[in-house]
Design a protein around this motif. Structure first.
Motif, PDB file in Angstrom:
ATOM      1  N   GLY A 151       0.150  -1.165   0.212  1.00 26.02           N
ATOM      2  CA  GLY A 151      -0.053  -0.352  -0.318  1.00 26.02           C
ATOM      3  C   GLY A 151       0.687   1.399  -0.416  1.00 26.02           C
ATOM      4  N   MET A 152       2.364   0.829   0.211  1.00 24.78           N
ATOM      5  CA  MET A 152       2.944   2.177   0.343  1.00 24.78           C
ATOM      6  C   MET A 152       2.903   3.256  -1.494  1.00 24.78           C
ATOM      7  SD  MET A 152       6.063   1.910   2.448  1.00 24.78           S
ATOM      8  CE  MET A 152       7.421   2.884   1.711  1.00 24.78           C
ATOM      9  N   GLU A 153       2.700   4.324  -1.336  1.00 26.65           N
ATOM     10  CA  GLU A 153       3.332   4.973  -2.721  1.00 26.65           C
ATOM     11  C   GLU A 153       4.631   4.671  -3.289  1.00 26.65           C
ATOM     12  OE1 GLU A 153       1.121   7.038  -4.448  1.00 26.65           O
ATOM     13  OE2 GLU A 153      -0.383   6.644  -2.671  1.00 26.65           O
ATOM     14  N   PRO A 154       4.019   4.265  -4.562  1.00 29.45           N
ATOM     15  CA  PRO A 154       5.628   4.275  -5.653  1.00 29.45           C
ATOM     16  C   PRO A 154       6.547   4.581  -5.560  1.00 29.45           C
ATOM     17  CG  PRO A 154       3.680   3.335  -6.682  1.00 29.45           C
ATOM     18  CD  PRO A 154       3.288   3.933  -5.935  1.00 29.45           C
ATOM     19  N   GLU A 155       6.173   6.205  -5.642  1.00 31.92           N
ATOM     20  CA  GLU A 155       7.421   7.248  -5.489  1.00 31.92           C
ATOM     21  C   GLU A 155       8.257   6.607  -3.692  1.00 31.92           C
ATOM     22  OE1 GLU A 155       8.680  11.038  -6.372  1.00 31.92           O
ATOM     23  OE2 GLU A 155       7.095  10.793  -6.556  1.00 31.92           O
ATOM     24  N   GLN A 156       7.711   6.260  -3.138  1.00 35.95           N
ATOM     25  CA  GLN A 156       7.693   6.521  -1.338  1.00 35.95           C
ATOM     26  C   GLN A 156       8.890   5.049  -1.324  1.00 35.95           C
ATOM     27  OE1 GLN A 156       4.972   6.162   1.533  1.00 35.95           O
ATOM     28  NE2 GLN A 156       6.103   5.486   3.367  1.00 35.95           N
ATOM     29  N   VAL A 157       8.486   3.674  -2.406  1.00 43.23           N
ATOM     30  CA  VAL A 157       8.817   2.788  -2.242  1.00 43.23           C
ATOM     31  C   VAL A 157      10.376   3.503  -2.479  1.00 43.23           C
ATOM     32  CG1 VAL A 157       9.169   1.036  -2.492  1.00 43.23           C
ATOM     33  CG2 VAL A 157       6.865   1.632  -1.348  1.00 43.23           C
ATOM     34  N   VAL A 158      10.232   3.685  -3.883  1.00 39.35           N
ATOM     35  CA  VAL A 158      11.470   3.558  -5.000  1.00 39.35           C
ATOM     36  C   VAL A 158      13.112   5.003  -4.556  1.00 39.35           C
ATOM     37  CG1 VAL A 158      11.161   2.948  -6.815  1.00 39.35           C
ATOM     38  CG2 VAL A 158      10.824   5.186  -6.373  1.00 39.35           C
ATOM     39  N   SER A 159      11.780   5.933  -3.355  1.00 39.60           N
ATOM     40  CA  SER A 159      12.344   5.937  -2.781  1.00 39.60           C
ATOM     41  C   SER A 159      13.314   6.366  -1.690  1.00 39.60           C
ATOM     42  CB  SER A 159      12.125   8.216  -2.212  1.00 39.60           C
ATOM     43  OG  SER A 159      11.525   8.643  -3.080  1.00 39.60           O
ATOM     44  N   GLU A 160      12.717   5.412  -0.365  1.00 40.66           N
ATOM     45  CA  GLU A 160      13.345   4.547   0.587  1.00 40.66           C
ATOM     46  C   GLU A 160      14.471   3.501   0.065  1.00 40.66           C
ATOM     47  OE1 GLU A 160      12.402   2.291   4.695  1.00 40.66           O
ATOM     48  OE2 GLU A 160      11.236   2.985   3.449  1.00 40.66           O
ATOM     49  N   VAL A 161      14.637   3.292  -1.287  1.00 44.79           N
ATOM     50  CA  VAL A 161      15.300   2.379  -2.122  1.00 44.79           C
ATOM     51  C   VAL A 161      16.651   3.115  -2.252  1.00 44.79           C
ATOM     52  CG1 VAL A 161      15.571   0.821  -4.009  1.00 44.79           C
ATOM     53  CG2 VAL A 161      13.634   0.352  -2.967  1.00 44.79           C
ATOM     54  N   ALA A 162      16.661   4.156  -2.841  1.00 44.95           N
ATOM     55  CA  ALA A 162      17.041   4.952  -3.074  1.00 44.95           C
ATOM     56  C   ALA A 162      18.011   5.414  -1.438  1.00 44.95           C
ATOM     57  CB  ALA A 162      16.672   6.105  -3.833  1.00 44.95           C
ATOM     58  N   SER A 163      17.236   6.126  -0.641  1.00 47.70           N
ATOM     59  CA  SER A 163      18.229   6.061   0.358  1.00 47.70           C
ATOM     60  C   SER A 163      18.569   5.093   1.375  1.00 47.70           C
ATOM     61  CB  SER A 163      17.329   7.235   1.085  1.00 47.70           C
ATOM     62  OG  SER A 163      16.016   6.120   1.385  1.00 47.70           O
ATOM     63  N   ARG A 164      18.255   3.899   0.919  1.00 49.20           N
ATOM     64  CA  ARG A 164      18.645   3.108   2.368  1.00 49.20           C
ATOM     65  C   ARG A 164      19.099   1.349   1.891  1.00 49.20           C
ATOM     66  NH1 ARG A 164      15.162   1.253   7.014  1.00 49.20           N
ATOM     67  NH2 ARG A 164      17.294   0.772   7.740  1.00 49.20           N
ATOM     68  N   LEU A 165      19.200   1.214   0.547  1.00 47.96           N
ATOM     69  CA  LEU A 165      20.072   0.356  -0.230  1.00 47.96           C
ATOM     70  C   LEU A 165      20.970   0.605  -1.464  1.00 47.96           C
ATOM     71  CD1 LEU A 165      16.721  -2.138  -0.902  1.00 47.96           C
ATOM     72  CD2 LEU A 165      18.283  -1.361   1.586  1.00 47.96           C
ATOM     73  N   ASP A 166      21.242  -0.247  -1.896  1.00 50.69           N
ATOM     74  CA  ASP A 166      22.340  -0.780  -3.168  1.00 50.69           C
ATOM     75  C   ASP A 166      21.957  -1.118  -3.880  1.00 50.69           C
ATOM     76  OD1 ASP A 166      23.682  -0.054  -5.582  1.00 50.69           O
ATOM     77  OD2 ASP A 166      25.766  -0.415  -4.601  1.00 50.69           O
ATOM     78  N   ALA A 167      20.370  -0.417  -5.037  1.00 46.77           N
ATOM     79  CA  ALA A 167      19.800  -1.800  -6.207  1.00 46.77           C
ATOM     80  C   ALA A 167      20.396  -1.401  -7.295  1.00 46.77           C
ATOM     81  CB  ALA A 167      18.950  -1.687  -5.108  1.00 46.77           C
TER      82      ALA A 167
END
Length: 218
Positions: free
Chosen positions: A121-137
């Motif tokens: 249910g998270m907003e897609p932009e919120q998901v990719v933003s958290e990925v960018a800030s926390r992971l190296d994907a």
């Protein structure tokens, strides 16, 4: 009691593992489903070998479940594999796929397990933003109009997010790739003891799909 995390090594499932650890869950098992069907509705197969390395660098037990990948039969294979583990719950990286979430939930109900899907249910932009800030994907598969080979190997940062937003605006793709528009692989996360590396790469292209194949994960 222990939890099992389902992952293909992609950004959503790895971020879900991180969120489970943040929430205090005892993530003891890293589970990969190795499907013979690259078009499986449930399981990604691209660079699946990375999952064993994720387990190694995070100090967790690796579990591999094999399946022919036939629709619905693959779910029985998953259920059988999970039933053998001494766990209280399953962690999954579903964001918006009702198909995936409902089937994991049904398996959990039959096995009397809990389900943790922190991205649901998270907003897609919120998901990719958290990925960018926390992971190296990085993106390892593209399979949608507007996503060409130039996206392969791109790491998630604001520049990539902006590029994906432009394609989403033109083509209507799901920004987080939840519709299979692209697949990803996670080389580092806070729960890894070190970044994952690889020794070689090559691009394979077929009708409507390009894949960056990586080898020699350590």
């Amino acid at each position: 009691m222990a939890w099992a995390a389902l992952t293909s090594g992609g950004k959503d499932s790895v971020l879900s593992i991180q969120k489970a650890i943040d929430a205090g869950l005892d993530v003891e098992y890293i589970v990969a489903v190795r499907s013979e069907n690259r078009d499986s509705y449930m399981f990604h197969s691209a660079n699946i070998d990375v999952v064993k390395t994720i387990a190694e660098v995070s100090g967790r037990e690796y579990v591999e479940i094999r399946t022919h990948g036939r629709k619905e039969e693959e779910l029985a294979d998953l259920e059988q594999g999970l039933a053998a583990l001494p766990i209280e719950g399953i962690i999954a990286g579903a964001v918006a796929s009702v198909y995936q979430r409902d089937r994991v939930a049904a398996i959990a109900e039959r096995l009397m397990l809990k389900v943790f899907t922190p991205l649901w249910g998270m907003e897609p932009e919120q998901v990719v933003s958290e990925v960018a800030s926390r992971l190296d994907a990085m993106i390892i598969v593209t399979a949608a109009d507007g996503l060409d080979e130039g996206f392969l190997g791109a790491h998630f940062d604001q520049h990539l997010i902006d590029r994906l937003k432009q394609v989403s605006a033109r083509r209507g793709i799901h920004l987080a790739g939840e519709g299979g528009e692209y697949e990803s692989l996670t080389l580092n996360a806070p729960f890894y003891s070190r970044p994952i590396t690889y020794t070689s790469s090559e691009v394979h292209t077929s009708a409507g799909r390009s894949e960056l194949i990586l080898r020699g994960f350590t």
